[in-house]
Design an enzyme around this catalytic site. Structure first.
Site, PDB file in Angstrom:
ATOM      1  N   LYS A 291       1.233  -1.440  -0.139  1.00 44.69           N
ATOM      2  CA  LYS A 291       0.069  -0.088   0.035  1.00 44.69           C
ATOM      3  C   LYS A 291       0.937   1.439  -0.041  1.00 44.69           C
ATOM      4  O   LYS A 291       0.995   1.389   1.451  1.00 44.69           O
ATOM      5  CB  LYS A 291      -0.385   0.170   1.204  1.00 44.69           C
ATOM      6  N   ASP A 296      -2.670  10.252   3.894  1.00 46.17           N
ATOM      7  CA  ASP A 296      -3.782   9.992   3.441  1.00 46.17           C
ATOM      8  C   ASP A 296      -5.019  11.035   4.535  1.00 46.17           C
ATOM      9  O   ASP A 296      -5.458  10.863   6.134  1.00 46.17           O
ATOM     10  CB  ASP A 296      -3.794   8.811   4.814  1.00 46.17           C
ATOM     11  N   LYS A 303     -10.796  12.703   7.713  1.00 55.16           N
ATOM     12  CA  LYS A 303      -9.961  12.343   9.562  1.00 55.16           C
ATOM     13  C   LYS A 303     -10.101  13.786  10.303  1.00 55.16           C
ATOM     14  O   LYS A 303      -9.719  14.760   9.610  1.00 55.16           O
ATOM     15  CB  LYS A 303      -8.449  12.382   9.419  1.00 55.16           C
ATOM     16  N   ASP A 314       1.561   6.552   5.754  1.00 62.08           N
ATOM     17  CA  ASP A 314       0.284   5.180   5.246  1.00 62.08           C
ATOM     18  C   ASP A 314       1.168   4.539   4.168  1.00 62.08           C
ATOM     19  O   ASP A 314       0.385   3.883   2.876  1.00 62.08           O
ATOM     20  CB  ASP A 314      -1.097   6.559   4.582  1.00 62.08           C
ATOM     21  N   ASP A 373     -12.068   7.331   3.025  1.00 60.05           N
ATOM     22  CA  ASP A 373     -10.885   6.835   4.332  1.00 60.05           C
ATOM     23  C   ASP A 373     -10.952   5.230   4.118  1.00 60.05           C
ATOM     24  O   ASP A 373      -9.071   5.133   5.274  1.00 60.05           O
ATOM     25  CB  ASP A 373     -11.205   7.016   5.790  1.00 60.05           C
ATOM     26  N   GLU A 375      -9.627   3.842   1.487  1.00 55.67           N
ATOM     27  CA  GLU A 375      -8.507   3.879   0.063  1.00 55.67           C
ATOM     28  C   GLU A 375      -7.346   3.264  -0.170  1.00 55.67           C
ATOM     29  O   GLU A 375      -7.352   3.142  -1.325  1.00 55.67           O
ATOM     30  CB  GLU A 375      -8.157   5.435   0.375  1.00 55.67           C
ATOM     31  N   ARG A 377      -8.000  -0.518   1.045  1.00 55.58           N
ATOM     32  CA  ARG A 377      -8.007  -1.898   0.214  1.00 55.58           C
ATOM     33  C   ARG A 377      -8.699  -1.407  -1.493  1.00 55.58           C
ATOM     34  O   ARG A 377      -8.405  -2.242  -2.533  1.00 55.58           O
ATOM     35  CB  ARG A 377      -8.943  -2.653   0.466  1.00 55.58           C
TER      36      ARG A 377
HETATM   37  N1  BES Z   1      -4.485   4.774   6.764  1.00 56.08           N
HETATM   38  C1  BES Z   1      -5.519   4.152   7.263  1.00 56.08           C
HETATM   39  C2  BES Z   1      -5.261   2.708   8.957  1.00 56.08           C
HETATM   40  C3  BES Z   1      -4.890   3.114   9.720  1.00 56.08           C
HETATM   41  C4  BES Z   1      -5.875   3.651  10.708  1.00 56.08           C
HETATM   42  C5  BES Z   1      -3.224   3.889   9.570  1.00 56.08           C
HETATM   43  C6  BES Z   1      -4.460   4.165  11.674  1.00 56.08           C
HETATM   44  C7  BES Z   1      -2.698   3.491  10.821  1.00 56.08           C
HETATM   45  C8  BES Z   1      -3.056   3.741  12.063  1.00 56.08           C
HETATM   46  C9  BES Z   1      -6.688   3.332   6.784  1.00 56.08           C
HETATM   47  O1  BES Z   1      -6.233   4.344   5.214  1.00 56.08           O
HETATM   48  C10 BES Z   1      -8.020   4.382   7.008  1.00 56.08           C
HETATM   49  O2  BES Z   1      -8.142   5.315   7.565  1.00 56.08           O
HETATM   50  N2  BES Z   1      -8.473   3.408   7.289  1.00 56.08           N
HETATM   51  C11 BES Z   1     -10.318   3.320   7.640  1.00 56.08           C
HETATM   52  C12 BES Z   1     -11.235   2.000   7.589  1.00 56.08           C
HETATM   53  C13 BES Z   1     -12.429   2.601   7.813  1.00 56.08           C
HETATM   54  C14 BES Z   1     -12.724   4.108   7.098  1.00 56.08           C
HETATM   55  C15 BES Z   1     -13.613   1.222   6.882  1.00 56.08           C
HETATM   56  C16 BES Z   1     -10.272   2.916   9.109  1.00 56.08           C
HETATM   57  O3  BES Z   1      -9.072   1.822  10.486  1.00 56.08           O
HETATM   58  O4  BES Z   1     -10.853   2.820  10.325  1.00 56.08           O
HETATM   59 ZN    ZN Z   2      -5.080   4.821   4.593  1.00 56.71          ZN
HETATM   60 MN    MN Z   3      -7.572   5.713   4.471  1.00 53.91          MN
END
Ligand code: BES
Ligand code: ZN
Ligand code: MN
Length: 526
Positions: A291, A296, A303, A314, A373, A375, A377
């Site tokens: 990834k 992000d 966020k 990220d 968010d 993104e 996947r």
């Molecule tokens: N990059 C984030 C995940 C993340 C969160 C990495 C905290 C490191 C620390 C990812 O892109 C994300 O935002 N995931 C969301 C998914 C949700 C919107 C389904 C999450 O985990 O909240």
């Molecule tokens: Zn992310």
């Molecule tokens: Mn995200």
């Protein structure tokens, strides 16, 4: 306004000195300022600390009872402990002290159970205690009673821990003249096996340093284009074939998810493919998709600032994939290794993708977007489908800072592992234990699979109701749609990719987690 040029550090050098401690001239020619010796915990039934290899000779040469000194310093001999003894200089030339002419620092280093994990910590503790010196000589990792292969394993652990803890972030601060890390001299060992162990440790540490440097680089510097250029340069230097796709090629080939995620950013996406091809056929083909979200923001599902702060990391997954393929080439892996780096910035703007959109991913699978968010996947879907359709992998692995849920579930110490193949999962767990970058197997819960059903597209991107839990499992189930029938493993490193403090071989900020794990996996793969 041009982004600032970051200053990167170079790692300390490591040399082997076959000379036994008792008569090495190194200690008296002024080239090293410290001597480090191991201290083990008291054995059951014993009451004193156990001096390690070399400690007796150092004690004899200095005329000091080091075990007693370690005890008085409050040491328990645990791995991670290091105590620097500063020896006084004589007052005036008439006084002659027993250590006259010898280095004025003795570092007592705890080695715990003496295993590789403990010695990695010991090496790290040593690195932190000799900052600013030119060089330190040590018997750590040596063991006169052990066979050559054990000495090599332990030496590798010491060197790895030392180099990993010596890392400093790239910086532009004018005031910042960081103390250089002391070079490391390994006493009492030479020979081919130990030499190879030092080389392996250097390759491992360099891979981790690379991931840390890239992930610690601010996102106004590391656009997808910048990352692709770094990959081109580093891949070229390592003798890899490198291919970079820009927006036009991505559109022509159908990378709809990478383009959707990158659409809101002023810095357009890239996709990089780097290939290590060994001279002899016969190995496996391992494809690693990482990834590569260079920042992000969350996109339109923006966020809160607290969660956004750390999001320059990220793209750690893509840096791990890059460092692994480079490390595979440097260590002459017998396997074919291909890294796929989908690179995009998840920003918001007039052309951002939206919740509710339907996106066509590589190969034609359509995805109903639920949350911009989620993104990671999306870009992995393109990368995995591309790998499955065009690269013929024997093993397909993706690595990603994918979900906050993985971090909540397992914390920052270990990564979450999902796999469609038990043998692959077992091999990754074993590689994690050996490398110190541990991963824990998580379930692809079949009962949850319908969460990815959509009425308007082939797959839904996230669960319909928010806060149903198991976010890391849902993400893995989503990714599974894009791996065909491949033996596939997914590493969610959202927890261990960052650290808030220095601890043992881990340094604050981006940790580089994943590269050493995957290099170990490749080294053990048959
Ligand atoms: N990059 C984030 C995940 C993340 C969160 C990495 C905290 C490191 C620390 C990812 O892109 C994300 O935002 N995931 C969301 C998914 C949700 C919107 C389904 C999450 O985990 O909240
Ligand atoms: Zn992310
Ligand atoms: Mn995200």
């Amino acid at each position: 306004m041009a982004a600032p040029e970051l200053r990167h550090r170079t790692p300390p050098t490591v040399t082997l000195s076959g000379a036994p401690l008792a008569d090495t001239p190194l200690l008296t020619d002024g080239s090293v300022q410290a001597v480090a010796v191991p201290v083990a915990p008291a054995r059951p039934g014993d009451d004193g600390l156990v001096p390690g290899v070399g400690t007796a000779q150092v004690a004899a040469r200095y005329g000091i009872d080091l075990a007693e000194l370690a005890e008085r310093a409050g040491m328990a001999g645990a791995a991670g402990e290091a105590h620097v003894v500063h020896l006084p200089r004589p007052a005036g030339s008439a006084v002659r002290l027993p250590w006259s002419g010898l280095p004025l620092r003795i570092v007592l280093v705890g080695i715990g159970d003496g295993g590789p994990g403990a010695l990695r910590r010991a090496g790290a503790a040593l690195a932190r205690s000799v900052r600013g010196l030119n060089a330190v000589a040590t018997t750590l990792g040596d063991d006169a009673r052990a066979d050559a292969s054990t000495v090599a394993t332990l030496t590798r652990a010491v060197v790895e821990g030392y180099l990993l803890a010596a890392y400093r972030m790239p910086s532009v601060a004018a005031s910042d003249e960081p103390k250089p890390s002391a070079d490391l001299v390994l006493l009492g060992r030479d020979g081919q096996r130990t030499g190879a162990a030092v080389v392996a440790a250097k390759i491992d540490a360099a891979a981790t340093w690379l991931v840390r440097d890239l992930a610690n680089t601010p996102s106004n510097v590391k656009t997808p284009e910048w990352m692709a250029e770094r990959a081109r340069r580093l891949g070229g230097d390592a003798g890899l074939s490198v291919e970079v796709l820009g927006p036009t090629e991505l559109a022509a080939q159908g990378f709809g998810a990478v383009l959707a995620v990158g659409a809101g950013s002023a810095s357009p996406p890239r996709l990089v493919v780097l290939r290590h091809t060994p001279p002899e056929p016969g190995g496996k083909h391992v494809v690693i998709v990482g990834k590569g979200i260079t920042y992000d923001t969350g996109g339109l599902d923006i966020k809160p600032r607290e969660s956004m702060m750390t999001m320059k990391t990220d793209m750690a997954g893509s840096a791990v994939a890059l460092a692994t393929v480079v490390g595979a080439a440097q260590s002459r892996s017998i396997h074919r290794v291909t890294a796929v780096l989908p690179l995009a910035e998840n920003h918001f703007g007039g052309s951002s993708y939206r919740p509710g959109d339907v996106v066509t991913t590589y190969g034609g699978t359509t995805v109903e977007v639920m949350n911009t968010d989620a993104e990671g996947r999306m870009v992995l879907a393109d990368g995995l489908a591309f790998a499955d359709a065009t690269l013929e992998p024997d093993v397909l692995i993706d690595v990603a800072t994918l979900t906050g849920a993985a971090r909540i579930g397992l914390g920052t110490g270990i990564g979450a592992l999902y796999a469609t193949d038990d043998e692959l999962a077992g091999a990754l767990v074993a590689a994690g234990d050996a490398s110190g970058e541990r991963v824990w197997p998580m379930p692809l819960v079949e009962d949850y699979a319908p969460t990815t059903d959509s009425e308007i597209a082939d797959v839904r991107q996230t669960a319909n109701e928010p806060k149903v839990g198991a976010g890391s499992v849902f993400a893995a189930l989503f990714l599974r749609h894009f791996v065909g029938q491949r033996r596939w493993a997914h590493l969610d490193i959202a927890g261990p990719a960052r650290a808030t403090t220095d601890k043992h071989e881990v340094t604050e900020g981006a940790t580089g987690f994943g590269a050493r794990l995957l290099l170990q996996y490749l080294a053990d793969l048959r």
